[in-house]
Design a protein around this motif. Structure first.
Motif, PDB file in Angstrom:
ATOM      1  N   GLY A 250      49.868  24.648  78.891  1.00 11.08           N
ATOM      2  CA  GLY A 250      48.782  24.953  79.402  1.00 11.08           C
ATOM      3  C   GLY A 250      48.622  25.672  80.994  1.00 11.08           C
ATOM      4  N   PRO A 251      48.457  26.146  82.063  1.00 10.31           N
ATOM      5  CA  PRO A 251      48.328  26.616  83.430  1.00 10.31           C
ATOM      6  C   PRO A 251      48.176  25.908  84.498  1.00 10.31           C
ATOM      7  CG  PRO A 251      45.916  27.487  82.499  1.00 10.31           C
ATOM      8  CD  PRO A 251      46.848  26.254  81.246  1.00 10.31           C
ATOM      9  N   LEU A 252      48.413  25.267  85.275  1.00  9.33           N
ATOM     10  CA  LEU A 252      48.805  25.037  87.039  1.00  9.33           C
ATOM     11  C   LEU A 252      48.915  25.542  87.680  1.00  9.33           C
ATOM     12  CD1 LEU A 252      48.423  21.737  88.028  1.00  9.33           C
ATOM     13  CD2 LEU A 252      51.336  21.883  88.232  1.00  9.33           C
TER      14      LEU A 252
ATOM     15  N   ARG B 283      49.623  29.190  97.739  1.00  3.85           N
ATOM     16  CA  ARG B 283      49.416  28.695  96.105  1.00  3.85           C
ATOM     17  C   ARG B 283      50.285  28.892  94.879  1.00  3.85           C
ATOM     18  NH1 ARG B 283      45.186  26.404  94.146  1.00  3.85           N
ATOM     19  NH2 ARG B 283      44.037  27.334  92.426  1.00  3.85           N
ATOM     20  N   PHE B 284      50.377  28.125  93.906  1.00  5.82           N
ATOM     21  CA  PHE B 284      51.396  28.439  92.750  1.00  5.82           C
ATOM     22  C   PHE B 284      50.706  28.314  91.542  1.00  5.82           C
ATOM     23  CE2 PHE B 284      53.468  26.313  95.837  1.00  5.82           C
ATOM     24  CZ  PHE B 284      55.161  27.259  96.268  1.00  5.82           C
ATOM     25  N   GLU B 285      50.900  29.393  90.681  1.00  7.55           N
ATOM     26  CA  GLU B 285      50.483  29.270  89.263  1.00  7.55           C
ATOM     27  C   GLU B 285      51.509  29.480  88.300  1.00  7.55           C
ATOM     28  OE1 GLU B 285      46.881  29.202  88.717  1.00  7.55           O
ATOM     29  OE2 GLU B 285      47.079  29.812  90.679  1.00  7.55           O
ATOM     30  N   LEU B 286      51.673  27.750  87.950  1.00  3.68           N
ATOM     31  CA  LEU B 286      52.318  27.720  87.056  1.00  3.68           C
ATOM     32  C   LEU B 286      52.289  27.402  85.357  1.00  3.68           C
ATOM     33  CD1 LEU B 286      53.598  24.342  88.991  1.00  3.68           C
ATOM     34  CD2 LEU B 286      54.990  26.358  88.920  1.00  3.68           C
ATOM     35  N   SER B 287      53.283  27.701  84.687  1.00  2.21           N
ATOM     36  CA  SER B 287      52.730  27.467  83.339  1.00  2.21           C
ATOM     37  C   SER B 287      54.078  26.957  82.539  1.00  2.21           C
ATOM     38  CB  SER B 287      52.162  27.868  82.408  1.00  2.21           C
ATOM     39  OG  SER B 287      53.140  29.672  82.949  1.00  2.21           O
ATOM     40  N   GLU B 288      53.746  25.947  81.361  1.00  2.00           N
ATOM     41  CA  GLU B 288      54.975  25.771  80.640  1.00  2.00           C
ATOM     42  C   GLU B 288      55.872  26.763  80.787  1.00  2.00           C
ATOM     43  OE1 GLU B 288      55.373  24.375  75.649  1.00  2.00           O
ATOM     44  OE2 GLU B 288      53.331  25.347  76.390  1.00  2.00           O
ATOM     45  N   GLY B 289      57.465  26.168  81.089  1.00  2.00           N
ATOM     46  CA  GLY B 289      58.294  26.725  80.710  1.00  2.00           C
ATOM     47  C   GLY B 289      59.095  28.334  82.079  1.00  2.00           C
ATOM     48  N   VAL B 290      57.902  27.613  82.597  1.00  2.49           N
ATOM     49  CA  VAL B 290      57.804  29.195  83.663  1.00  2.49           C
ATOM     50  C   VAL B 290      57.934  28.285  85.459  1.00  2.49           C
ATOM     51  CG1 VAL B 290      57.338  31.162  84.404  1.00  2.49           C
ATOM     52  CG2 VAL B 290      56.244  31.076  82.107  1.00  2.49           C
ATOM     53  N   SER B 291      59.043  28.880  86.284  1.00  4.77           N
ATOM     54  CA  SER B 291      59.111  28.152  87.299  1.00  4.77           C
ATOM     55  C   SER B 291      58.243  29.404  88.528  1.00  4.77           C
ATOM     56  CB  SER B 291      60.531  28.299  87.886  1.00  4.77           C
ATOM     57  OG  SER B 291      60.920  27.273  87.057  1.00  4.77           O
ATOM     58  N   PRO B 292      57.642  29.025  89.553  1.00  2.50           N
ATOM     59  CA  PRO B 292      57.269  29.286  90.748  1.00  2.50           C
ATOM     60  C   PRO B 292      57.951  30.346  91.550  1.00  2.50           C
ATOM     61  CG  PRO B 292      57.289  27.218  91.490  1.00  2.50           C
ATOM     62  CD  PRO B 292      57.881  27.465  89.991  1.00  2.50           C
TER      63      PRO B 292
ATOM     64  N   THR C 229      46.395  15.511  81.871  1.00  3.69           N
ATOM     65  CA  THR C 229      45.068  15.780  82.556  1.00  3.69           C
ATOM     66  C   THR C 229      44.351  16.611  81.102  1.00  3.69           C
ATOM     67  OG1 THR C 229      45.585  16.500  85.095  1.00  3.69           O
ATOM     68  CG2 THR C 229      43.343  16.632  84.087  1.00  3.69           C
ATOM     69  N   ASP C 230      42.791  16.269  81.146  1.00  2.18           N
ATOM     70  CA  ASP C 230      42.392  16.710  79.887  1.00  2.18           C
ATOM     71  C   ASP C 230      41.992  17.819  80.037  1.00  2.18           C
ATOM     72  OD1 ASP C 230      40.154  17.370  78.439  1.00  2.18           O
ATOM     73  OD2 ASP C 230      39.797  15.688  77.193  1.00  2.18           O
ATOM     74  N   PRO C 231      42.363  19.321  79.672  1.00  2.00           N
ATOM     75  CA  PRO C 231      42.205  20.489  79.601  1.00  2.00           C
ATOM     76  C   PRO C 231      40.644  20.827  79.818  1.00  2.00           C
ATOM     77  CG  PRO C 231      43.392  20.363  77.866  1.00  2.00           C
ATOM     78  CD  PRO C 231      42.870  18.670  78.080  1.00  2.00           C
ATOM     79  N   GLN C 232      39.983  20.007  79.657  1.00  2.00           N
ATOM     80  CA  GLN C 232      38.167  20.106  80.378  1.00  2.00           C
ATOM     81  C   GLN C 232      38.152  19.270  81.555  1.00  2.00           C
ATOM     82  OE1 GLN C 232      36.154  22.614  78.404  1.00  2.00           O
ATOM     83  NE2 GLN C 232      38.583  22.323  77.033  1.00  2.00           N
TER      84      GLN C 232
END
Length: 78
Positions: free
Chosen positions: A59-61, A69-78, A35-38
């Motif tokens: 990037g964040p997801l 609700r889940f906030e993910l980022s590179e290399g981090v598990s919820p 997904t494009d960051p914009q």
């Protein structure tokens, strides 16, 4: 099996600013969504009848699954 996502043909996406690539086998399919960051998500919820994994490679997801609700980022598990 190693998957070279750059070698996979991109498929259309339901969301503007996103591209999908598929790798399939007899009992599994893996979908890479870039997904494009914009890009802006339209907020329409949807469901899948099967289990899904989400892996943020950059990037964040933010995502909602059922009522969680889940906030993910590179290399981090919820």
């Amino acid at each position: 099996m190693l998957i070279d996502w750059d070698e996979m043909m991109p498929a259309g996406s339901l969301r503007a600013g996103a591209v999908r690539r598929f790798a399939t086998g007899q009992r599994i399919s893996v979908v890479y969504v870039g997904t494009d960051p914009q890009a802006r998500f339209d907020g329409r919820p949807h469901r899948h009848p099967h289990e899904q994994w989400a892996v943020a490679t950059a990037g964040p997801l933010s995502m909602t699954c059922d009522d969680s609700r889940f906030e993910l980022s590179e290399g981090v598990s919820p």
